[in-house]
Design a protein around this motif. Structure first.
Motif, PDB file in Angstrom:
ATOM      1  N   LEU A 108       0.843  -1.186   0.000  1.00 12.70           N
ATOM      2  CA  LEU A 108       0.000   0.000   0.000  1.00 12.70           C
ATOM      3  C   LEU A 108       0.881   1.239   0.000  1.00 12.70           C
ATOM      4  O   LEU A 108       1.740   1.407   0.856  1.00 12.70           O
ATOM      5  CB  LEU A 108      -0.898   0.010   1.248  1.00 12.70           C
ATOM      6  CG  LEU A 108      -1.917   1.118   1.364  1.00 12.70           C
ATOM      7  CD1 LEU A 108      -2.979   0.969   0.274  1.00 12.70           C
ATOM      8  CD2 LEU A 108      -2.578   1.100   2.729  1.00 12.70           C
ATOM      9  N   TYR A 109       0.695   2.098  -0.994  1.00 14.11           N
ATOM     10  CA  TYR A 109       1.454   3.336  -1.108  1.00 14.11           C
ATOM     11  C   TYR A 109       0.493   4.509  -1.158  1.00 14.11           C
ATOM     12  O   TYR A 109      -0.605   4.404  -1.700  1.00 14.11           O
ATOM     13  CB  TYR A 109       2.297   3.360  -2.389  1.00 14.11           C
ATOM     14  CG  TYR A 109       3.466   2.430  -2.382  1.00 14.11           C
ATOM     15  CD1 TYR A 109       4.674   2.831  -1.840  1.00 14.11           C
ATOM     16  CD2 TYR A 109       3.368   1.157  -2.927  1.00 14.11           C
ATOM     17  CE1 TYR A 109       5.763   1.977  -1.836  1.00 14.11           C
ATOM     18  CE2 TYR A 109       4.446   0.302  -2.929  1.00 14.11           C
ATOM     19  CZ  TYR A 109       5.638   0.715  -2.387  1.00 14.11           C
ATOM     20  OH  TYR A 109       6.706  -0.127  -2.384  1.00 14.11           O
ATOM     21  N   ARG A 110       0.936   5.635  -0.643  1.00 11.67           N
ATOM     22  CA  ARG A 110       0.188   6.872  -0.795  1.00 11.67           C
ATOM     23  C   ARG A 110       0.700   7.542  -2.066  1.00 11.67           C
ATOM     24  O   ARG A 110       1.903   7.665  -2.266  1.00 11.67           O
ATOM     25  CB  ARG A 110       0.395   7.788   0.398  1.00 11.67           C
ATOM     26  CG  ARG A 110      -0.485   8.999   0.331  1.00 11.67           C
ATOM     27  CD  ARG A 110      -0.353   9.833   1.577  1.00 11.67           C
ATOM     28  NE  ARG A 110      -1.284  10.921   1.474  1.00 11.67           N
ATOM     29  CZ  ARG A 110      -2.080  11.314   2.431  1.00 11.67           C
ATOM     30  NH1 ARG A 110      -2.030  10.711   3.591  1.00 11.67           N
ATOM     31  NH2 ARG A 110      -2.907  12.296   2.257  1.00 11.67           N
ATOM     32  N   GLN A 111      -0.226   7.982  -2.894  1.00  7.95           N
ATOM     33  CA  GLN A 111       0.145   8.572  -4.167  1.00  7.95           C
ATOM     34  C   GLN A 111      -0.071  10.074  -4.095  1.00  7.95           C
ATOM     35  O   GLN A 111      -1.155  10.546  -3.777  1.00  7.95           O
ATOM     36  CB  GLN A 111      -0.686   7.978  -5.301  1.00  7.95           C
ATOM     37  CG  GLN A 111      -0.232   8.381  -6.665  1.00  7.95           C
ATOM     38  CD  GLN A 111      -0.988   7.644  -7.745  1.00  7.95           C
ATOM     39  OE1 GLN A 111      -2.031   7.072  -7.497  1.00  7.95           O
ATOM     40  NE2 GLN A 111      -0.471   7.660  -8.946  1.00  7.95           N
ATOM     41  N   SER A 112       0.990  10.834  -4.398  1.00  4.20           N
ATOM     42  CA  SER A 112       0.897  12.295  -4.365  1.00  4.20           C
ATOM     43  C   SER A 112       0.118  12.767  -5.594  1.00  4.20           C
ATOM     44  O   SER A 112      -0.069  12.011  -6.543  1.00  4.20           O
ATOM     45  CB  SER A 112       2.288  12.915  -4.344  1.00  4.20           C
ATOM     46  OG  SER A 112       2.902  12.767  -5.612  1.00  4.20           O
ATOM     47  N   PRO A 113      -0.343  14.020  -5.615  1.00  3.10           N
ATOM     48  CA  PRO A 113      -1.062  14.523  -6.786  1.00  3.10           C
ATOM     49  C   PRO A 113      -0.233  14.473  -8.072  1.00  3.10           C
ATOM     50  O   PRO A 113      -0.781  14.405  -9.162  1.00  3.10           O
ATOM     51  CB  PRO A 113      -1.383  15.978  -6.412  1.00  3.10           C
ATOM     52  CG  PRO A 113      -1.397  15.989  -4.933  1.00  3.10           C
ATOM     53  CD  PRO A 113      -0.372  14.973  -4.509  1.00  3.10           C
ATOM     54  N   LEU A 114       1.094  14.464  -7.942  1.00  4.01           N
ATOM     55  CA  LEU A 114       1.949  14.379  -9.125  1.00  4.01           C
ATOM     56  C   LEU A 114       2.217  12.938  -9.548  1.00  4.01           C
ATOM     57  O   LEU A 114       2.894  12.696 -10.535  1.00  4.01           O
ATOM     58  CB  LEU A 114       3.275  15.090  -8.866  1.00  4.01           C
ATOM     59  CG  LEU A 114       3.168  16.589  -8.605  1.00  4.01           C
ATOM     60  CD1 LEU A 114       4.528  17.152  -8.270  1.00  4.01           C
ATOM     61  CD2 LEU A 114       2.595  17.278  -9.816  1.00  4.01           C
ATOM     62  N   GLY A 115       1.708  11.967  -8.792  1.00  2.00           N
ATOM     63  CA  GLY A 115       1.872  10.563  -9.133  1.00  2.00           C
ATOM     64  C   GLY A 115       3.039   9.899  -8.453  1.00  2.00           C
ATOM     65  O   GLY A 115       3.329   8.736  -8.732  1.00  2.00           O
ATOM     66  N   VAL A 116       3.716  10.575  -7.547  1.00  2.00           N
ATOM     67  CA  VAL A 116       4.860   9.999  -6.843  1.00  2.00           C
ATOM     68  C   VAL A 116       4.338   9.092  -5.737  1.00  2.00           C
ATOM     69  O   VAL A 116       3.486   9.484  -4.947  1.00  2.00           O
ATOM     70  CB  VAL A 116       5.773  11.113  -6.263  1.00  2.00           C
ATOM     71  CG1 VAL A 116       6.919  10.500  -5.492  1.00  2.00           C
ATOM     72  CG2 VAL A 116       6.249  12.020  -7.352  1.00  2.00           C
ATOM     73  N   LEU A 117       4.862   7.855  -5.682  1.00  2.00           N
ATOM     74  CA  LEU A 117       4.464   6.926  -4.637  1.00  2.00           C
ATOM     75  C   LEU A 117       5.273   7.190  -3.378  1.00  2.00           C
ATOM     76  O   LEU A 117       6.499   7.236  -3.421  1.00  2.00           O
ATOM     77  CB  LEU A 117       4.671   5.477  -5.100  1.00  2.00           C
ATOM     78  CG  LEU A 117       3.872   5.060  -6.325  1.00  2.00           C
ATOM     79  CD1 LEU A 117       4.166   3.624  -6.672  1.00  2.00           C
ATOM     80  CD2 LEU A 117       2.407   5.263  -6.103  1.00  2.00           C
ATOM     81  N   GLN A 118       4.588   7.361  -2.279  1.00  2.00           N
ATOM     82  CA  GLN A 118       5.262   7.705  -1.019  1.00  2.00           C
ATOM     83  C   GLN A 118       5.116   6.576  -0.026  1.00  2.00           C
ATOM     84  O   GLN A 118       4.139   5.942   0.057  1.00  2.00           O
ATOM     85  CB  GLN A 118       4.669   8.990  -0.443  1.00  2.00           C
ATOM     86  CG  GLN A 118       4.781  10.130  -1.395  1.00  2.00           C
ATOM     87  CD  GLN A 118       4.026  11.360  -0.913  1.00  2.00           C
ATOM     88  OE1 GLN A 118       3.195  11.292  -0.041  1.00  2.00           O
ATOM     89  NE2 GLN A 118       4.312  12.487  -1.507  1.00  2.00           N
TER      90      GLN A 118
END
Length: 118
Positions: A108-118
């Motif tokens: 499970l990753y959090r996805q930033s508005p720019l599409g970067v997986l955090q």
């Protein structure tokens, strides 16, 4: 102004200081202690103790996920199976928050508005 390299506004006077703006000898006469500085990286005079440092034990495997306390369980239930909580308020909140998460390689990753997986 200096870090932005912006022009100096009118009626503002700026100058570069080439020497200290205070006199260290007059500060010493006032009674305030003044330590001589030998350079920006002067060696520390503090004595170190010869005590052996303690090492913490680290477990190589992550702890088992508890279904009641693991915050990821509702998100995974919704993203994998489409299951929502029975409480309407919690279900709406979860559906709204789950839009910022993505499953990638079973993680499970959090996805930033720019599409970067955090």
């Amino acid at each position: 102004m200096a870090s932005a390299r912006a022009p100096v506004p009118p009626n503002i006077f700026a100058r570069d200081l080439r020497k200290p703006s205070i006199d260290c000898t007059s500060a010493a006469e006032d009674g305030s202690p003044v330590k001589p500085v030998e350079g920006p990286e002067a060696p520390s005079t503090a004595k170190t103790s010869a005590v052996e440092p303690k090492v913490m034990e680290i477990k190589a495997e992550p702890p088992e996920a508890d279904q009641g306390t693991d915050w990821r369980v509702p998100f995974l239930d919704y993203l994998i199976r489409g299951e929502l909580p029975t409480d309407r308020t919690k279900a709406r909140w979860l559906a709204r928050q789950a839009k910022t998460y993505i499953l990638y390689d079973r993680e499970l990753y959090r996805q930033s508005p720019l599409g970067v997986l955090q």
